[in-house]
Design an enzyme around this catalytic site. Sequence first.
Site, PDB file in Angstrom:
ATOM      1  N   LYS A 110       0.806  -1.435   0.350  1.00 37.28           N
ATOM      2  CA  LYS A 110      -0.081  -0.111   0.236  1.00 37.28           C
ATOM      3  C   LYS A 110       0.821   0.654   0.101  1.00 37.28           C
ATOM      4  CE  LYS A 110      -3.216  -0.341   2.430  1.00 37.28           C
ATOM      5  NZ  LYS A 110      -4.267  -0.278   3.804  1.00 37.28           N
ATOM      6  N   CYS A 146      -1.249  15.079  -6.198  1.00 35.89           N
ATOM      7  CA  CYS A 146      -1.159  13.886  -7.499  1.00 35.89           C
ATOM      8  C   CYS A 146      -2.065  12.694  -6.813  1.00 35.89           C
ATOM      9  CB  CYS A 146      -0.072  13.206  -7.981  1.00 35.89           C
ATOM     10  SG  CYS A 146      -0.393  12.725  -9.313  1.00 35.89           S
ATOM     11  N   CYS A 149      -3.339  10.816 -10.435  1.00 33.34           N
ATOM     12  CA  CYS A 149      -3.394  10.444 -10.953  1.00 33.34           C
ATOM     13  C   CYS A 149      -1.771   8.846 -11.177  1.00 33.34           C
ATOM     14  CB  CYS A 149      -3.321  11.355 -12.242  1.00 33.34           C
ATOM     15  SG  CYS A 149      -1.506  11.719 -12.735  1.00 33.34           S
TER      16      CYS A 149
HETATM   17 FE1  FES Z   1      -0.955  16.420 -11.329  1.00 35.44          FE
HETATM   18 FE2  FES Z   1      -1.059  13.146 -11.191  1.00 35.44          FE
HETATM   19  S1  FES Z   1       0.575  15.265 -12.250  1.00 35.44           S
HETATM   20  S2  FES Z   1      -2.867  14.638 -10.530  1.00 35.44           S
END
Ligand code: FES
Length: 62
Positions: free
Chosen positions: A11, A28, A30
């Site tokens: 994790k 981030c 994403c």
């Molecule tokens: Fe911006 Fe992942 S690089 S949300």
Amino acid sequence: MNRKIDLDNVKVVHSFDIEDLDQKAVFCRCWKSEKFPYCDGTHNKHNELTGDNVGPLIIQKK
Ligand code: FES
């Protein structure tokens, strides 16, 4: 989907004390950022390539 961040760990967890953050912190969501856990804008390219709509988590102190 995470394909590069701490793959050896079961994790991935990052913890911050709010007092230690700058006036604004951009995290981030994403999993593509080269500065993970911080956003570096790579989500824009990811969204263009995949049709996704992911963006960062922004925390601001008032
Ligand atoms: Fe911006 Fe992942 S690089 S949300």
